[in-house]
Design a protein around this motif. Structure first.
Motif, mmCIF file in Angstrom:
data_model
loop_
_atom_site.group_PDB
_atom_site.id
_atom_site.type_symbol
_atom_site.label_atom_id
_atom_site.label_comp_id
_atom_site.label_asym_id
_atom_site.label_seq_id
_atom_site.Cartn_x
_atom_site.Cartn_y
_atom_site.Cartn_z
ATOM 1 N N LEU A 359 73.819 -114.937 120.488
ATOM 2 C CA LEU A 359 75.118 -114.482 120.400
ATOM 3 C C LEU A 359 76.041 -115.477 119.845
ATOM 4 O O LEU A 359 76.859 -115.269 118.547
ATOM 5 C CB LEU A 359 75.829 -114.010 121.860
ATOM 6 C CG LEU A 359 75.364 -112.702 122.238
ATOM 7 C CD1 LEU A 359 75.676 -112.554 123.614
ATOM 8 C CD2 LEU A 359 75.911 -111.412 121.491
ATOM 9 N N ILE A 360 76.063 -116.672 120.300
ATOM 10 C CA ILE A 360 76.898 -117.790 119.576
ATOM 11 C C ILE A 360 76.392 -118.246 118.526
ATOM 12 O O ILE A 360 77.149 -118.540 117.505
ATOM 13 C CB ILE A 360 77.308 -118.674 120.671
ATOM 14 C CG1 ILE A 360 78.236 -119.992 120.316
ATOM 15 C CG2 ILE A 360 75.925 -119.538 121.000
ATOM 16 C CD1 ILE A 360 79.685 -119.416 119.986
ATOM 17 N N ALA A 498 85.348 -117.401 121.080
ATOM 18 C CA ALA A 498 84.935 -118.597 120.404
ATOM 19 C C ALA A 498 85.133 -118.442 118.753
ATOM 20 O O ALA A 498 85.495 -119.468 118.001
ATOM 21 C CB ALA A 498 83.305 -118.982 120.821
ATOM 22 N N ALA A 499 84.621 -116.981 118.536
ATOM 23 C CA ALA A 499 84.629 -116.974 116.990
ATOM 24 C C ALA A 499 86.166 -116.567 116.457
ATOM 25 O O ALA A 499 86.466 -116.920 115.549
ATOM 26 C CB ALA A 499 83.960 -115.448 116.804
ATOM 27 N N ALA A 500 87.019 -116.030 117.390
ATOM 28 C CA ALA A 500 88.484 -116.166 116.991
ATOM 29 C C ALA A 500 89.019 -117.576 116.832
ATOM 30 O O ALA A 500 89.848 -117.751 115.752
ATOM 31 C CB ALA A 500 89.153 -115.287 118.035
ATOM 32 N N VAL A 501 88.961 -118.477 117.792
ATOM 33 C CA VAL A 501 89.278 -119.659 117.853
ATOM 34 C C VAL A 501 88.774 -120.636 116.606
ATOM 35 O O VAL A 501 89.483 -121.410 115.905
ATOM 36 C CB VAL A 501 89.130 -120.485 118.987
ATOM 37 C CG1 VAL A 501 89.435 -122.024 118.881
ATOM 38 C CG2 VAL A 501 89.662 -119.819 120.399
ATOM 39 N N GLY A 502 87.294 -120.155 116.411
ATOM 40 C CA GLY A 502 86.603 -120.956 115.303
ATOM 41 C C GLY A 502 87.275 -120.579 113.782
ATOM 42 O O GLY A 502 87.476 -121.415 112.978
ATOM 43 N N GLY A 528 82.507 -126.070 114.413
ATOM 44 C CA GLY A 528 81.038 -125.737 115.402
ATOM 45 C C GLY A 528 81.299 -126.161 116.774
ATOM 46 O O GLY A 528 81.044 -125.550 117.569
ATOM 47 N N THR A 529 81.886 -127.502 116.687
ATOM 48 C CA THR A 529 82.033 -128.115 117.930
ATOM 49 C C THR A 529 83.153 -127.271 118.988
ATOM 50 O O THR A 529 82.741 -127.183 120.355
ATOM 51 C CB THR A 529 82.446 -129.513 117.966
ATOM 52 O OG1 THR A 529 81.464 -130.288 117.329
ATOM 53 C CG2 THR A 529 82.742 -130.394 119.393
ATOM 54 N N VAL A 530 84.087 -126.912 118.331
ATOM 55 C CA VAL A 530 85.194 -126.225 118.848
ATOM 56 C C VAL A 530 84.701 -124.993 119.541
ATOM 57 O O VAL A 530 84.984 -124.479 120.679
ATOM 58 C CB VAL A 530 86.559 -125.863 117.996
ATOM 59 C CG1 VAL A 530 87.393 -124.818 118.416
ATOM 60 C CG2 VAL A 530 87.140 -127.247 117.721
ATOM 61 N N VAL A 534 84.595 -123.720 123.306
ATOM 62 C CA VAL A 534 85.172 -122.646 123.912
ATOM 63 C C VAL A 534 84.160 -121.524 124.395
ATOM 64 O O VAL A 534 84.466 -120.880 125.547
ATOM 65 C CB VAL A 534 85.913 -121.897 122.760
ATOM 66 C CG1 VAL A 534 86.340 -120.541 123.022
ATOM 67 C CG2 VAL A 534 87.099 -122.705 122.165
ATOM 68 N N TYR A 535 82.996 -121.488 123.936
ATOM 69 C CA TYR A 535 81.965 -120.533 124.430
ATOM 70 C C TYR A 535 81.598 -120.922 125.794
ATOM 71 O O TYR A 535 81.484 -120.051 126.655
ATOM 72 C CB TYR A 535 80.900 -120.580 123.372
ATOM 73 C CG TYR A 535 79.589 -119.654 123.747
ATOM 74 C CD1 TYR A 535 79.964 -117.965 123.894
ATOM 75 C CD2 TYR A 535 78.361 -119.879 124.113
ATOM 76 C CE1 TYR A 535 79.008 -117.385 124.035
ATOM 77 C CE2 TYR A 535 77.533 -119.180 124.373
ATOM 78 C CZ TYR A 535 77.672 -117.788 124.375
ATOM 79 O OH TYR A 535 76.638 -117.039 124.654
ATOM 80 N N VAL A 536 81.135 -122.236 126.076
ATOM 81 C CA VAL A 536 80.668 -122.953 127.214
ATOM 82 C C VAL A 536 81.630 -122.589 128.307
ATOM 83 O O VAL A 536 81.333 -122.079 129.290
ATOM 84 C CB VAL A 536 80.185 -124.022 127.061
ATOM 85 C CG1 VAL A 536 79.823 -124.912 128.559
ATOM 86 C CG2 VAL A 536 79.062 -124.350 126.281
ATOM 87 N N GLY A 537 82.846 -122.814 127.852
ATOM 88 C CA GLY A 537 83.880 -122.756 129.004
ATOM 89 C C GLY A 537 84.256 -121.046 129.326
ATOM 90 O O GLY A 537 84.312 -121.089 130.534
ATOM 91 N N GLY A 538 84.214 -120.207 128.404
ATOM 92 C CA GLY A 538 84.207 -118.898 128.797
ATOM 93 C C GLY A 538 82.949 -118.330 129.479
ATOM 94 O O GLY A 538 83.117 -117.736 130.723
#
Length: 562
Positions: A359-360, A498-502, A528-530, A534-538
């Protein structure tokens, strides 16, 4: 139309000959980590190889598309062997062979038959190069067709060595030796990179307007083939270290291959159906640059498709294949023992953990398609980068479904039920053919290949849904679907965030950061890092426990080293 290396499971550490019914969890993780590391190095070198290849011949244009058509012919057979027939036939048969007396003789007969078959097929198909090129290509230019045919004479012999690599790798993995099979492509990449470098040093690169005579074709295509030869031959000493003393033995009667032959027949039928879809994609991609019968150098064709597919396969190869490989032999053993609950648990674990990554990864490829492509096509035009990036996005949206479909395939192979997959494969091929031809009819020719990529993504989703429905009946009416769906739903929410922030961060970096290749590298690193953070935090916020199964072993290993 899947292209996944064959899956297996680690043996007990310290005894390469022992293939237990249930590998300890530590062995499973160590096997997956070893395979993932080999695949990671190979893929990184594959990126470098792609960069050198693009510098030597380009990503779009007549020569690039001609070589793509020729070099895909041996790769098609490799996909058939590694993605299907060997999974369905060799892994279950070899695992069982090494559990009984006389098992090595069985393996010897299987290998001897496989080598002979590969040699015969390779000779016949090399002689049939003109017909094969016309099957997979539909270029407006007769010059391109002739160049592709000449390339094919040099490339098709790779068939034999790809097959040898796959056969020996299957035996090594069944014996618990996982590293050589995953690390051998590193040698292939190194040899190819060196050969393409020699080509540029002697004849010039894509910007030099190379005249393609016999010396140029021999060095360029010969380098590609020599890499595959080296990839196969490096497994021979590894086979000896694993305690496999192969001897040529001929004769199938009494060897127990009859059942395997039936499985192989149905597997070939299913894969042949899938190849009908791929033939349509290849012909449409080949026709796209010359749709108006004019010279067009920056329209996505077969070469652009190949670069996009390489990027699409990268996350799949790093995680999905490694995990599926580490689970497969255990799946086969449990299926053979009638352990339905065990098969169900392994499938559920695979779907959930693979889903977290795909997914990510799919979102990352979608957001960063253009800068990622720029890193590979360093010397290509902006138009060529845009052409490839569009195809990457179309494929990337189907990455999660592709990972789930690959896991479902492993269950079919574990039960040696190639026949049961045929209806699913036929439906998937139908979606690819219909979607690709529809795209050709309604889209501008610059978007034909992207349309084909999108139809492939749709086919993976359909295949997963059909396979899960069939597996539910096989596994007692339950595939742990509620658990799998909950995990994917939570991970999907984290992916959207994560995609929106990316996207937002990418827009900022594009404005304030450098341009060109350096800018693309900065964009990939920062965005990519951001997105990962965000994904891991979510995932943590949504209490997705499978995150620990995905990254826990790596974290614990790093802490241990400290």
């Amino acid at each position: 139309m899947t292209a996944t290396p064959p899956p297996r499971d680690p043996a007990t550490p310290g005894d390469p000959g022992d293939v237990p019914d249930e590998a300890p969890q530590g062995g499973l993780r160590r096997g997956a980590a070893l395979m993932a590391s080999g695949t990671a190095v190979s893929r990184l070198l594959g990126f470098l190889r792609a960069m050198v290849l693009a510098a030597a011949i380009g990503a779009t244009g007549q020569a690039a598309d001609a070589f793509s058509v020729a070099n895909k012919l041996p790769n098609v057979l490799y996909m058939l062997l590694a993605g299907g027939v060997l999974n369905a036939v060799l892994v279950p048969q070899v695992v069982r062979a090494y559990k009984r007396d006389g098992g090595q003789e069985y393996v010897d007969r299987l290998l001897s038959f496989g080598f002979a078959l590969l040699a015969g097929v390779s000779v016949v198909l090399t002689l049939a190069a003109p017909l094969l090129v016309r099957l997979y290509a539909d270029p407006c230019s007769t010059t391109q067709l002739a160049l592709a045919t000449t390339f094919a004479y040099w490339c098709i012999p790779q068939l034999f060595f790809y097959g040898v690599y796959a056969l020996l790798g299957q035996v090594l993995n069944a014996r618990g030796s996982f590293g050589p099979y995953m690390w051998a492509p590193v040698v292939n990449n190194l040899v190819s990179i060196a050969g393409f470098g020699v080509f540029m040093a002697v004849f010039g690169g894509a910007s030099a307007d190379v005249t393609w005579g016999t010396p140029q074709i021999a060095v360029f295509a010969g380098s590609a083939t020599l890499g595959v030869v080296a990839q196969a031959l490096v497994l021979v000493p590894a086979l000896r270290r694993a305690g496999v003393g192969y001897r040529w033995r001929w004769g199938l009667r009494g060897s127990g291959l009859g059942r395997a032959g039936k499985v192989a027949t149905w597997t070939f039928i299913g894969l042949a159906i899938g190849q009908l879809g791929y033939v349509v994609v290849s012909r449409v991609a080949s026709a796209a640059p010359g749709a108006a019968c004019v010279a067009t150098s920056d329209i996505a064709g077969n070469a652009a498709y190949d670069y996009a597919f390489m990027l699409f396969m990268l996350p799949h190869s790093l995680v999905t294949v490694s995990l599926a490989t580490a689970l497969f032999t255990r799946l086969s053993a449990r299926a053979h023992d009638g352990d339905v609950a065990g098969v169900r648990a392994d499938l559920s674990t695979g779907l959930r953990v693979v889903g977290l990554f795909t997914l990510i990864a799919g979102a990352g490829l979608t957001v960063l398609a253009r800068p990622v492509v720029r890193l590979i096509l360093v010397s290509s035009s902006e138009a060529a980068v845009s052409a490839v990036a569009g195809v990457v996005v179309a494929m990337a949206v189907g990455l999660p479904a592709f990972g789930a479909w690959s896991m479902c395939q492993r269950v079919y192979y574990a039960y040696e039920d190639a026949k049961g997959m045929v209806p699913v494969q036929a439906a998937m091929a139908g979606v690819v053919v219909a979607g690709t031809l529809l795209g050709q009819a309604v889209l501008p020719h610059s978007a034909w290949v992207a349309g084909a990529g999108l139809s492939m993504s749709a086919s993976y989703l359909l295949g997963t849904l059909m396979a899960m429905r069939a597996l539910r009946r096989r596994l007692g009416g339950d595939v742990d679907g509620a658990h799998v769906l909950r995990t994917h739903a939570r991970a999907g929410l984290a992916t959207v965030a994560a995609a929106a922030v990316g996207v937002a961060v990418l827009l900022v970096v594009q404005v304030v950061g450098p341009g060109g290749v350096v800018g693309a590298l900065v964009q990939c690193a920062v965005v990519g890092t951001v997105m990962v953070l965000v994904y891991v935090g979510g995932l943590k916020l949504l209490r997705v426990r499978e995150l620990d199964q995905l990254v826990g072993p790596l974290v614990r290993r790093l802490r241990g080293r400290r």
